[in-house]
Design an enzyme around this catalytic site. Sequence first.
Site, PDB file in Angstrom:
ATOM      1  N   ASP A  36       0.829  -1.198   0.000  1.00 45.39           N
ATOM      2  CA  ASP A  36       0.000   0.000   0.000  1.00 45.39           C
ATOM      3  C   ASP A  36       0.869   1.256   0.000  1.00 45.39           C
ATOM      4  OD1 ASP A  36      -2.153  -1.733   0.264  1.00 45.39           O
ATOM      5  OD2 ASP A  36      -2.331  -1.414   2.419  1.00 45.39           O
ATOM      6  N   PHE A  37       0.278   2.365  -0.380  1.00 40.93           N
ATOM      7  CA  PHE A  37       0.944   3.656  -0.481  1.00 40.93           C
ATOM      8  C   PHE A  37       1.718   4.004   0.793  1.00 40.93           C
ATOM      9  CE2 PHE A  37       0.714   8.381  -0.279  1.00 40.93           C
ATOM     10  CZ  PHE A  37       1.408   8.680  -1.436  1.00 40.93           C
TER      11      PHE A  37
END
Length: 164
Positions: A36-37
């Site tokens: 994820d970011f």
Amino acid sequence: KPMGCVSATQDPQHPTVLDLLHEPDKHELHLAGRLDFNTSGLMIITNDGQWSRRLTQPTTKLPKLYYVETEQLIGAEYADTFRQGLYFAFEDLTTLPAELTLLGPRSAYLSIVEGRYHQVKRMFGHFQNKVLRLHRERMGPLTLDTTLQPGEYRPLTAEEIQQI
């Protein structure tokens, strides 16, 4: 992979993991798994699709180890629930068993063999406990080289490649 970087080969708004590479043929590479970011840690980038699938497919049962910090206390019941698997209605599936090792009141290692969409965050979300920090330390036998700074990389050794 540092936080604030996208696990993608290209993105119009954010820097990608490939933007961190200084390699002539980086456009021929793909990601073996995603983060994820705002998740940091071990990211494997390769040009070998078959090798990548062996590393990431749930059928190979290679564990991915994450360091997790949460907003609330992590209760003893988490380990039992994660070991049994959690039902995700969105995909209509139950996660494979996961192993939780408590490190402190709000920190733990979580080992999973899948990589479902936001899986770790959703697992802790089952207990209404927000994940504040998530860091992947290992994929199967491959362990993050702790001498590397966020955004740095190194090639795998021949031995590491043969382990998969």
